[in-house]
Every structure is written in C-alpha cells, then in structure tokens.
Scaffold this active site. Structure first.
Site, PDB file in Angstrom:
ATOM      1  N   SER A 110      37.862  -9.037  28.198  1.00  0.00           N
ATOM      2  CA  SER A 110      37.359  -7.668  27.978  1.00  0.00           C
ATOM      3  C   SER A 110      35.840  -7.617  28.066  1.00  0.00           C
ATOM      4  CB  SER A 110      37.886  -7.078  26.669  1.00  0.00           C
ATOM      5  OG  SER A 110      37.518  -7.822  25.538  1.00  0.00           O
ATOM      6  N   GLY A 111      35.156  -8.683  27.720  1.00  0.00           N
ATOM      7  CA  GLY A 111      33.733  -8.843  28.030  1.00  0.00           C
ATOM      8  C   GLY A 111      32.762  -7.832  27.449  1.00  0.00           C
ATOM      9  N   GLY A 112      33.128  -7.152  26.361  1.00  0.00           N
ATOM     10  CA  GLY A 112      32.191  -6.178  25.777  1.00  0.00           C
ATOM     11  C   GLY A 112      32.609  -4.736  26.022  1.00  0.00           C
ATOM     12  N   GLU A 165      38.300 -19.675  33.768  1.00  0.00           N
ATOM     13  CA  GLU A 165      37.554 -18.477  33.350  1.00  0.00           C
ATOM     14  C   GLU A 165      36.099 -18.513  33.809  1.00  0.00           C
ATOM     15  OE1 GLU A 165      37.469 -17.568  29.130  1.00  0.00           O
ATOM     16  OE2 GLU A 165      36.349 -15.740  29.464  1.00  0.00           O
ATOM     17  N   LYS A 172      41.115 -16.081  34.789  1.00  0.00           N
ATOM     18  CA  LYS A 172      40.653 -15.111  33.775  1.00  0.00           C
ATOM     19  C   LYS A 172      39.257 -14.628  34.162  1.00  0.00           C
ATOM     20  CE  LYS A 172      39.643 -14.708  28.860  1.00  0.00           C
ATOM     21  NZ  LYS A 172      40.178 -14.887  27.516  1.00  0.00           N
TER      22      LYS A 172
END
Ligand code: 13P
Length: 337
Positions: A259-261, A175, A217
C-alpha cells in the site's frame, strides 16, 4: 505444477491477499507510539494475535508475513503463532532481509542486506512453520535516482535471496518498492518502476529462479506524495497494468501490491480499479501493511482488551480488500457492511 507454484497460488487465489504484519520492532514501535500504546513484546504480540485469530483470516487472508520476533512467540493458550495462522488455513511467511542500509557510492540510496547466513536462517524458519518469505528493496525517485548501482545491487540481492528461498522449499516474495516520497510525476514512477522490475527479472532468470513459484510485490503507479499532480483511479489502474504487462514475465502467477502510504480507501479503490481493468493473466491482489491495519490499530489503542471490536474493524477492512481483489468493491459497501 510445482509445489512452490501450488503454495503461491493458494496464498493469492479467490480474492485472498496477504497481511503484511512484518514491521520490524523499530517500525512497530513507531506505529504503536503514534496511537499512544507502549511498545513492548507483550503489546506487539497482543495486537498481532488479535488480528491472527479473526474471522477474516479464514475468509480473506491467504498468508501473513511475520517479523522474526513474532514467528517465535506463543499465544496465551500455548500455540505458536504459525500454528494459530495455519488453523485458519492461511500460510505463514517471514521477512528475511535485515534492512536497507546506505549504498556505498550513492549518498541517499539504500541497498537491502541479509544474504550472509541466510541459508541457515531459512532452514530455521522452515522448521518454525514458514512456507513463504519476503525481501524488500527500496528505491528513491528524483532527477538522478534510482541510480544504476541501486537498480543493479538491489536486483542482484533479490535474486540471490529468491534462489536460496526456493532451495529451502519456500516461496519468495520479490518486493522492489519504488517509494512514493517525492514530487515526481506518475509518468516518472511508471518509467522508473518499469526499469527496476525489468532488472529484477533479468537477475532472477540469471539465478535460475523458478518464476512460477514466486509472487511479485510492487508499488502501484502513482505520482509522488509531494507532487501537485492528481490522477484518477482509472489512470492509476491503466498505468500500473501497462507497467506490469511490459515488465513481468508471464510465468509469474501473481502480483500482490504494497500500500506504500496510500490511505485504506485509496489502496482499496485503486486495487479494485486494477481488477476491473485487468487485461493480464496475473492474479492481482494485496499484500498490505498499513492499509489493512491502520483503523484496527487506532480502535484497539483505546482499549487493548477489546478484542472482538478490533477484530470487527479488521474483518471489514480485509473483506473490502478481498472484494477489491475481485473487482467487486464499491464505496457504498464501506458503509453497509
Ligand atoms: P505497506 O502496505 O504499509 O506499504 O506495507 C507493506 C510492506 O510489507 C512494505 O514492505
């Protein structure tokens, strides 16, 4: 086909994705306090156990990433959490890095730690039931970042981590997260993410990691959250696919986005568009934390005993993500199911 390749494929095939429930105690405390729930061991277990015993676990979730506290916890009926997860045919994963720390020689950037003693910890996690793992490197974007040291130090750590994980018989999730924070353009995100991912594969190959037994990821390609740039789902999908097509070796079986926000709907709509346009051989699915849990957490916070109601919210979100992982989602389905 290697055993690790088989596990990787089982986790991400047929629209299944990953539930990233590996928030550290600090992060989970922030999430719980944001909905006014006291963060103690019991409440952290209760929320997670509620999700792990839902119908969505059988239908949508191929793997769950846990934090160290959770993999050692037991449910009220005496099962371990990995046993509960396995019951629905899903795999148990574990976050094995020990967090991102300030990188010497670079004022704001971070390097992820956790290699010391990792071989021994991995043996322990395997015994506890883990079959895949996660390590997250984080990268800032600005006019001077990510720096060359940040790109190479994080890639090196990710590769050494991945080699140790495969030696222990588990699938490493790689990731490298290029953060959304900032006012950068989507083009900057595209360029920096491409550079970061290419460096990771250079190091992974140097460390003789079997790429067919790994999952990537990454972040999607998006403008910074403080940028005025607005881009369509179409553009997000095209840029993300082009970046991954150019940077990821074809032996990697699949890609599971963070999804990171992004909001739940944004993360679902963008994944759906990526899959409708997917011109690569990679499986493209989700490994979401916030974009799978936010609504369920909010609902649960109003009544911690409403297990069924919380599971219904989670089932819906996971179903939408699984449809998006097959390019079969549309906004109208959000209202009807
Ligand atoms: P988000 O989907 O909330 O970004 O979390 C995924 C994750 O595991 C970050 O490391």
């Amino acid at each position: 086909m290697s055993e690790l390749n088989k596990i990787a494929l089982k986790i991400i095939s047929n629209g299944k994705g990953i539930l990233a429930a590996d928030e550290s105690t600090g992060t989970m405390t922030k999430r719980l306090e944001s909905v006014k729930v006291h963060s103690n061991e019991n409440n952290r277990l209760l929320f997670r156990q509620t999700l792990f015993s839902s119908q969505a676990m059988k239908d949508c979730i191929g793997g769950v990433i846990l934090y160290d506290e959770t993999i050692r916890q037991k449910t009220s009926d005496g099962r371990t959490i990995p046993e509960l997860i396995n019951l629905s045919g899903s795999f148990t994963g574990i976050k094995v890095d020990t967090g991102a720390k300030v990188l010497a020689g670079s004022i704001q950037e971070k390097v992820t730690e956790g290699l010391d003693g990792l071989r021994e910890r991995l043996k322990d996690y395997y015994k506890l039931g883990a079959r895949f793992t996660k390590w997250r490197g984080v990268y800032l974007i600005s006019d001077k970042y990510p720096s060359d040291i940040s790109i190479s130090a994080n890639a090196h750590a990710l590769a050494r981590y991945a080699a140790l994980v495969q030696e222990a018989g588990m699938v490493p999730i790689i990731e490298p997260e290029v953060l959304m924070e900032g006012n950068h353009s989507a083009k900057d995100c595209f360029n920096r993410t491409s550079e970061v991912i290419k460096k990771c594969y250079e190091e992974l190959e140097l460390n003789k990691v079997d790429l067919s037994g790994t999952i990537l990821k990454p972040n999607m390609i998006l403008p910074g959250n403080n940028s005025d740039e607005k881009i369509s789902e179409e553009d997000v999908a095209e840029l993300t696919l082009e970046c991954l097509n150019k940077s990821v070796p074809s032996s990697v079986p699949g890609i599971a986005f963070l999804s990171g926000g992004q909001t739940e709907i944004e993360a679902t709509a963008n994944l759906n568009k990526i899959n409708t346009k997917n011109n690569t051989n990679f499986i493209m699915t989700y490994s979401y934390g916030r974009a799978l849990q936010q609504s369920a957490l909010k609902f649960w916070s109003k009544n911690l005993n409403n297990i069924i109601g919380t599971q219904e919210i989670f089932n819906h979100r996971a179903k939408m993500c699984t449809l998006a992982a097959q390019g079969k989602w549309s906004e109208s389905l959000e209202k009807t199911s």
